[in-house]
Design a protein around this motif. Structure first.
Motif, PDB file in Angstrom:
ATOM      1  N   LEU A 146       0.975  -1.208   0.013  1.00 22.55           N
ATOM      2  CA  LEU A 146       0.082  -0.024   0.073  1.00 22.55           C
ATOM      3  C   LEU A 146       0.774   1.317   0.092  1.00 22.55           C
ATOM      4  N   SER A 147       1.849   1.332   0.814  1.00 24.44           N
ATOM      5  CA  SER A 147       2.712   2.330   1.081  1.00 24.44           C
ATOM      6  C   SER A 147       4.159   1.851   0.682  1.00 24.44           C
ATOM      7  N   ALA A 154       1.621   5.055  11.551  1.00 25.45           N
ATOM      8  CA  ALA A 154       2.126   6.080  10.899  1.00 25.45           C
ATOM      9  C   ALA A 154       1.895   6.021   9.259  1.00 25.45           C
ATOM     10  N   ALA A 155       1.542   4.965   8.793  1.00 26.55           N
ATOM     11  CA  ALA A 155       1.121   4.897   7.375  1.00 26.55           C
ATOM     12  C   ALA A 155      -0.273   5.461   7.393  1.00 26.55           C
ATOM     13  N   ILE A 156      -1.089   4.875   8.233  1.00 26.31           N
ATOM     14  CA  ILE A 156      -2.479   5.321   8.315  1.00 26.31           C
ATOM     15  C   ILE A 156      -2.703   6.727   8.629  1.00 26.31           C
ATOM     16  N   ALA A 157      -1.846   7.460   9.567  1.00 22.35           N
ATOM     17  CA  ALA A 157      -1.866   8.835   9.857  1.00 22.35           C
ATOM     18  C   ALA A 157      -1.573   9.469   8.638  1.00 22.35           C
ATOM     19  N   ASN A 158      -0.822   9.162   7.869  1.00 13.69           N
ATOM     20  CA  ASN A 158      -0.293   9.826   6.549  1.00 13.69           C
ATOM     21  C   ASN A 158      -1.254   9.631   5.246  1.00 13.69           C
ATOM     22  N   VAL A 159      -2.232   8.635   5.175  1.00 12.48           N
ATOM     23  CA  VAL A 159      -3.096   8.287   4.158  1.00 12.48           C
ATOM     24  C   VAL A 159      -4.209   9.301   4.198  1.00 12.48           C
ATOM     25  N   SER A 160      -4.812   9.474   3.136  1.00 12.48           N
ATOM     26  CA  SER A 160      -5.779  10.278   2.918  1.00 12.48           C
ATOM     27  C   SER A 160      -6.963   9.592   2.841  1.00 12.48           C
ATOM     28  N   GLU A 161      -8.170   9.795   3.377  1.00 15.52           N
ATOM     29  CA  GLU A 161      -9.409   9.049   3.065  1.00 15.52           C
ATOM     30  C   GLU A 161      -9.733   8.992   1.548  1.00 15.52           C
ATOM     31  N   GLU A 162      -9.304   9.908   0.663  1.00 16.77           N
ATOM     32  CA  GLU A 162      -9.508   9.547  -0.673  1.00 16.77           C
ATOM     33  C   GLU A 162      -8.797   8.393  -1.086  1.00 16.77           C
ATOM     34  N   ASP A 163      -7.230   8.448  -0.383  1.00 13.73           N
ATOM     35  CA  ASP A 163      -6.416   7.076  -0.852  1.00 13.73           C
ATOM     36  C   ASP A 163      -7.011   5.737  -0.307  1.00 13.73           C
ATOM     37  N   LEU A 164      -7.798   5.692   0.611  1.00  9.37           N
ATOM     38  CA  LEU A 164      -8.511   4.574   1.084  1.00  9.37           C
ATOM     39  C   LEU A 164      -9.461   3.981  -0.057  1.00  9.37           C
ATOM     40  N   ASP A 165      -9.868   4.795  -0.719  1.00  8.96           N
ATOM     41  CA  ASP A 165     -11.000   4.402  -1.750  1.00  8.96           C
ATOM     42  C   ASP A 165     -10.329   4.051  -2.854  1.00  8.96           C
ATOM     43  N   LYS A 166      -8.934   4.139  -3.275  1.00  4.37           N
ATOM     44  CA  LYS A 166      -8.104   3.541  -4.474  1.00  4.37           C
ATOM     45  C   LYS A 166      -8.208   2.245  -4.605  1.00  4.37           C
ATOM     46  N   ARG A 214      -7.494  -7.520  -4.911  1.00  5.77           N
ATOM     47  CA  ARG A 214      -8.661  -6.829  -5.450  1.00  5.77           C
ATOM     48  C   ARG A 214      -9.731  -7.988  -5.411  1.00  5.77           C
ATOM     49  N   SER A 215      -9.780  -9.242  -5.483  1.00  5.94           N
ATOM     50  CA  SER A 215     -10.766 -10.103  -5.630  1.00  5.94           C
ATOM     51  C   SER A 215     -11.425 -10.295  -4.211  1.00  5.94           C
ATOM     52  N   MET A 216     -10.666 -10.120  -3.170  1.00 11.81           N
ATOM     53  CA  MET A 216     -11.142 -10.165  -1.728  1.00 11.81           C
ATOM     54  C   MET A 216     -11.202  -8.734  -1.199  1.00 11.81           C
ATOM     55  N   PHE A 217     -10.101  -7.844  -1.433  1.00 14.39           N
ATOM     56  CA  PHE A 217     -10.030  -6.632  -0.763  1.00 14.39           C
ATOM     57  C   PHE A 217      -9.946  -5.667  -1.856  1.00 14.39           C
ATOM     58  N   PRO A 218     -10.888  -4.860  -2.261  1.00 15.32           N
ATOM     59  CA  PRO A 218     -11.131  -4.218  -3.508  1.00 15.32           C
ATOM     60  C   PRO A 218     -10.425  -2.982  -3.336  1.00 15.32           C
ATOM     61  N   SER A 219     -10.483  -2.310  -2.192  1.00 15.60           N
ATOM     62  CA  SER A 219      -9.578  -0.983  -2.086  1.00 15.60           C
ATOM     63  C   SER A 219      -8.547  -1.020  -1.138  1.00 15.60           C
ATOM     64  N   ALA A 220      -7.771   0.216  -1.040  1.00 13.45           N
ATOM     65  CA  ALA A 220      -6.761   0.147   0.059  1.00 13.45           C
ATOM     66  C   ALA A 220      -7.414   0.404   1.323  1.00 13.45           C
ATOM     67  N   GLY A 221      -8.371   0.590   1.593  1.00 22.87           N
ATOM     68  CA  GLY A 221      -9.330   0.811   2.852  1.00 22.87           C
ATOM     69  C   GLY A 221      -9.403  -0.553   3.276  1.00 22.87           C
ATOM     70  N   HIS A 222      -9.698  -1.548   2.547  1.00 21.81           N
ATOM     71  CA  HIS A 222     -10.119  -2.826   2.767  1.00 21.81           C
ATOM     72  C   HIS A 222      -8.917  -3.615   3.068  1.00 21.81           C
ATOM     73  N   VAL A 223      -7.687  -3.392   2.638  1.00 23.87           N
ATOM     74  CA  VAL A 223      -6.572  -3.792   2.776  1.00 23.87           C
ATOM     75  C   VAL A 223      -5.957  -3.572   4.236  1.00 23.87           C
ATOM     76  N   VAL A 263      -7.935  -2.545   6.905  1.00 26.52           N
ATOM     77  CA  VAL A 263      -8.945  -3.301   7.603  1.00 26.52           C
ATOM     78  C   VAL A 263      -8.328  -4.888   7.748  1.00 26.52           C
ATOM     79  N   LEU A 264      -7.826  -5.477   6.863  1.00 26.43           N
ATOM     80  CA  LEU A 264      -7.213  -6.881   6.925  1.00 26.43           C
ATOM     81  C   LEU A 264      -5.980  -6.790   7.842  1.00 26.43           C
ATOM     82  N   ILE A 265      -5.089  -5.723   7.476  1.00 22.79           N
ATOM     83  CA  ILE A 265      -3.945  -5.516   8.444  1.00 22.79           C
ATOM     84  C   ILE A 265      -4.568  -5.445   9.903  1.00 22.79           C
ATOM     85  N   ALA A 266      -5.444  -4.616  10.096  1.00 23.50           N
ATOM     86  CA  ALA A 266      -5.884  -4.445  11.442  1.00 23.50           C
ATOM     87  C   ALA A 266      -6.489  -5.683  12.317  1.00 23.50           C
ATOM     88  N   THR A 267      -7.258  -6.547  11.286  1.00 32.03           N
ATOM     89  CA  THR A 267      -7.813  -7.646  11.944  1.00 32.03           C
ATOM     90  C   THR A 267      -7.239  -9.001  11.689  1.00 32.03           C
TER      91      THR A 267
END
Length: 163
Positions: A59-60, A107-119, A126-135, A137-141
């Motif tokens: 992602l970053s 730190a990466a989350i702090a620096n990402v924009s909400e628009e970038d989460l939708d990329k 992408r088949s399971m985690f379509p957006s950066a935001g979904h990835v 969430v995967l990291i967090a869980t």
């Protein structure tokens, strides 16, 4: 609470649950397998750390930390049958690496924009985690997904219920 706060809170909650399950386990306990066909806890911890690093880098690029030389290889799919404690870390080493990787993730989350989460996510996710935001969430869980495997091991070892 905004989305970035929620991602960090989820990462912290997953880490807290895993830490509670690990706190009274010995280094030797980490080499035990929760059940037939399961990976031992040491391998799982290395997998979680390496996965978080790799997911964050996808992602970053350049935002994660360096892991010790050979760490990824020692916790690869090719080593799931390895039961030699000398090839794995101590519990404290895993916990220290978790902290470093999680700090990089925050730190990466702090620096990402909400628009970038939708990329779109990297292509192979992408088949399971379509957006950066979904990835993210995967990291967090991801730790929480593995934490449940520690419960049968804790029961077999006669450890108390911690959560």
């Amino acid at each position: 609470m905004n989305v970035k706060d929620a991602l960090c809170a989820t990462l912290d909650t997953s880490s807290m649950v895993l830490s509670k399950y690990l706190e009274d386990l010995s280094d030797a306990d980490l080499m035990k397998r929760p059940g037939e066909g399961c990976n031992h806890v040491a391998w799982q911890l290395g997998h979680l750390i390496n996965s978080e690093k790799q997911l964050l880098e996808s992602l970053s690029p350049g935002s994660s930390v360096e892991l010790p030389s050979g760490f990824a290889e020692k916790h690869s799919k090719e080593t799931v049958a390895d039961d030699n404690p000398a090839n794995f870390c101590t519990k404290q080493e895993y916990l220290d690496l978790f902290d470093k990787v999680h700090e990089a993730t925050k730190a990466a989350i702090a620096n990402v924009s909400e628009e970038d989460l939708d990329k779109p996510a990297p292509e192979h996710f992408r088949s399971m985690f379509p957006s950066a935001g979904h990835v993210y969430v995967l990291i967090a869980t991801h730790s929480m997904m593995h934490a449940g495997q520690l419960v049968p091991l804790r029961r077999a070892l006669g450890k108390p219920v911690v959560i």
